[in-house]
Design a protein around this motif. Sequence first.
Motif, PDB file in Angstrom:
ATOM      1  N   PRO A  28       0.819  -1.215   0.000  1.00  0.00           N
ATOM      2  CA  PRO A  28       0.000   0.000   0.000  1.00  0.00           C
ATOM      3  C   PRO A  28       0.851   1.261   0.000  1.00  0.00           C
ATOM      4  O   PRO A  28       1.919   1.315   0.613  1.00  0.00           O
ATOM      5  N   ASN A  29       0.365   2.264  -0.729  1.00  0.00           N
ATOM      6  CA  ASN A  29       1.006   3.586  -0.778  1.00  0.00           C
ATOM      7  C   ASN A  29       2.417   3.554  -1.358  1.00  0.00           C
ATOM      8  O   ASN A  29       3.258   4.383  -1.017  1.00  0.00           O
ATOM      9  N   GLU A  30       2.694   2.581  -2.221  1.00  0.00           N
ATOM     10  CA  GLU A  30       3.973   2.541  -2.928  1.00  0.00           C
ATOM     11  C   GLU A  30       3.720   2.538  -4.425  1.00  0.00           C
ATOM     12  O   GLU A  30       2.842   1.821  -4.920  1.00  0.00           O
ATOM     13  N   TYR A  31       4.503   3.359  -5.131  1.00  0.00           N
ATOM     14  CA  TYR A  31       4.377   3.486  -6.579  1.00  0.00           C
ATOM     15  C   TYR A  31       5.784   3.642  -7.164  1.00  0.00           C
ATOM     16  O   TYR A  31       6.753   3.869  -6.433  1.00  0.00           O
ATOM     17  N   VAL A  32       5.859   3.565  -8.495  1.00  0.00           N
ATOM     18  CA  VAL A  32       7.070   4.009  -9.191  1.00  0.00           C
ATOM     19  C   VAL A  32       6.638   4.969 -10.293  1.00  0.00           C
ATOM     20  O   VAL A  32       5.580   4.775 -10.908  1.00  0.00           O
ATOM     21  N   SER A  33       7.435   5.993 -10.515  1.00  0.00           N
ATOM     22  CA  SER A  33       7.214   6.908 -11.635  1.00  0.00           C
ATOM     23  C   SER A  33       8.254   6.567 -12.694  1.00  0.00           C
ATOM     24  O   SER A  33       9.448   6.475 -12.385  1.00  0.00           O
ATOM     25  N   ILE A  56       8.107   6.023  -5.114  1.00  0.00           N
ATOM     26  CA  ILE A  56       7.274   6.915  -4.312  1.00  0.00           C
ATOM     27  C   ILE A  56       6.687   6.081  -3.173  1.00  0.00           C
ATOM     28  O   ILE A  56       6.156   4.991  -3.408  1.00  0.00           O
ATOM     29  N   LYS A  57       6.792   6.591  -1.960  1.00  0.00           N
ATOM     30  CA  LYS A  57       6.251   5.863  -0.813  1.00  0.00           C
ATOM     31  C   LYS A  57       5.684   6.842   0.200  1.00  0.00           C
ATOM     32  O   LYS A  57       6.353   7.806   0.581  1.00  0.00           O
ATOM     33  N   ASP A  58       4.448   6.579   0.614  1.00  0.00           N
ATOM     34  CA  ASP A  58       3.807   7.415   1.646  1.00  0.00           C
ATOM     35  C   ASP A  58       3.908   8.900   1.326  1.00  0.00           C
ATOM     36  O   ASP A  58       4.317   9.718   2.144  1.00  0.00           O
ATOM     37  N   ASN A  59       3.569   9.251   0.088  1.00  0.00           N
ATOM     38  CA  ASN A  59       3.560  10.648  -0.361  1.00  0.00           C
ATOM     39  C   ASN A  59       4.935  11.300  -0.368  1.00  0.00           C
ATOM     40  O   ASN A  59       5.047  12.527  -0.303  1.00  0.00           O
ATOM     41  N   LYS A  60       5.974  10.480  -0.454  1.00  0.00           N
ATOM     42  CA  LYS A  60       7.336  11.013  -0.538  1.00  0.00           C
ATOM     43  C   LYS A  60       8.043  10.418  -1.750  1.00  0.00           C
ATOM     44  O   LYS A  60       7.891   9.234  -2.051  1.00  0.00           O
ATOM     45  N   ILE A  61       8.814  11.258  -2.439  1.00  0.00           N
ATOM     46  CA  ILE A  61       9.631  10.794  -3.552  1.00  0.00           C
ATOM     47  C   ILE A  61      10.967  10.351  -2.986  1.00  0.00           C
ATOM     48  O   ILE A  61      11.666  11.131  -2.339  1.00  0.00           O
ATOM     49  N   LEU A  62      11.321   9.096  -3.200  1.00  0.00           N
ATOM     50  CA  LEU A  62      12.545   8.534  -2.624  1.00  0.00           C
ATOM     51  C   LEU A  62      13.716   8.769  -3.580  1.00  0.00           C
ATOM     52  O   LEU A  62      14.049   7.919  -4.404  1.00  0.00           O
ATOM     53  N   MET A  63      14.346   9.927  -3.448  1.00  0.00           N
ATOM     54  CA  MET A  63      15.406  10.321  -4.380  1.00  0.00           C
ATOM     55  C   MET A  63      16.637   9.419  -4.291  1.00  0.00           C
ATOM     56  O   MET A  63      17.459   9.399  -5.198  1.00  0.00           O
ATOM     57  N   ARG A  64      16.748   8.673  -3.197  1.00  0.00           N
ATOM     58  CA  ARG A  64      17.871   7.740  -3.081  1.00  0.00           C
ATOM     59  C   ARG A  64      17.548   6.385  -3.695  1.00  0.00           C
ATOM     60  O   ARG A  64      18.406   5.494  -3.712  1.00  0.00           O
ATOM     61  N   GLU A  65      16.312   6.232  -4.157  1.00  0.00           N
ATOM     62  CA  GLU A  65      15.912   4.960  -4.773  1.00  0.00           C
ATOM     63  C   GLU A  65      15.445   5.229  -6.199  1.00  0.00           C
ATOM     64  O   GLU A  65      14.248   5.287  -6.491  1.00  0.00           O
ATOM     65  N   THR A  66      16.438   5.443  -7.051  1.00  0.00           N
ATOM     66  CA  THR A  66      16.166   5.711  -8.465  1.00  0.00           C
ATOM     67  C   THR A  66      16.823   4.645  -9.336  1.00  0.00           C
ATOM     68  O   THR A  66      17.742   3.947  -8.910  1.00  0.00           O
ATOM     69  N   PHE A  67      16.328   4.566 -10.560  1.00  0.00           N
ATOM     70  CA  PHE A  67      16.838   3.609 -11.544  1.00  0.00           C
ATOM     71  C   PHE A  67      17.037   4.373 -12.846  1.00  0.00           C
ATOM     72  O   PHE A  67      16.122   5.033 -13.327  1.00  0.00           O
ATOM     73  N   ASN A  68      18.234   4.322 -13.406  1.00  0.00           N
ATOM     74  CA  ASN A  68      18.524   5.055 -14.643  1.00  0.00           C
ATOM     75  C   ASN A  68      19.467   4.201 -15.480  1.00  0.00           C
ATOM     76  O   ASN A  68      20.589   3.918 -15.051  1.00  0.00           O
ATOM     77  N   ILE A  69      19.015   3.780 -16.664  1.00  0.00           N
ATOM     78  CA  ILE A  69      19.810   2.843 -17.439  1.00  0.00           C
ATOM     79  C   ILE A  69      19.713   3.153 -18.929  1.00  0.00           C
ATOM     80  O   ILE A  69      18.659   3.588 -19.418  1.00  0.00           O
ATOM     81  N   PHE A  70      20.820   2.972 -19.638  1.00  0.00           N
ATOM     82  CA  PHE A  70      20.860   3.125 -21.092  1.00  0.00           C
ATOM     83  C   PHE A  70      20.910   1.750 -21.732  1.00  0.00           C
ATOM     84  O   PHE A  70      21.568   0.837 -21.215  1.00  0.00           O
TER      85      PHE A  70
END
Length: 210
Positions: A28-33, A56-70
């Motif tokens: 609950p209350n977890e998403y990914v953008s 995104i968790k509990d209305n917060k953007i988790l900037m330390r939990e990102t994924f970026n790949i080429f």
Amino acid sequence: MFESFIKNWNRKRLKNKKYDFLFEEPLPNEYVSLDCETTGLNPKKDEILSIGVVKIKDNKILMRETFNIFLKPSNKIDPESIKIHHIRPIDLENGHDPEDAIYKLLDFIGSRPIVGYYIKFDVTIISKYTKKYIGVKLPNETIEVSSMYYKTRKKSSDFEFIDLKFDTILKNLNIPALGKHDALNDAIMTSMMFLKLKDLTPAKTTFYTS
């Protein structure tokens, strides 16, 4: 009921049972953008060049939990398309094999609902890869921020035009632009839109799209 039938049917078609977690109930209350940069706008023939995701968790953007790949494309990039996605051949020299990149993506997003701007395109082109590698389309539920934004606009009539351009939504929601458009920056800005719109959208409105 029909959606549940389709979900179970796809689950049985999964070729790699390691990815059965994609069909589990999300926390609950977890998403990914998520956002993709691609060689073009035709999912059938075009390829993914980069993918950016933020949790995104509990209305917060988790900037330390990102994924970026080429990803390494199978063909040379059309110079005209570089004007749109700004990804040069040199940026892809150390790109990942598409299969490896997709597996890493699935491990990162899990079964969380996916937030995006015109997310149907991103999910469709990602599904081209997942069908090849694990046998099924990406099964995650999706949330379209442009639809959420549309529902918050007051209209004088049913025929009034609502500008749904990415930059227009950013501006009207007073969200700062994060420099150049790339997959991760766009995913982060989209997550900001989502959190702001989630508070503005009537509680009974459904966010999910097929």
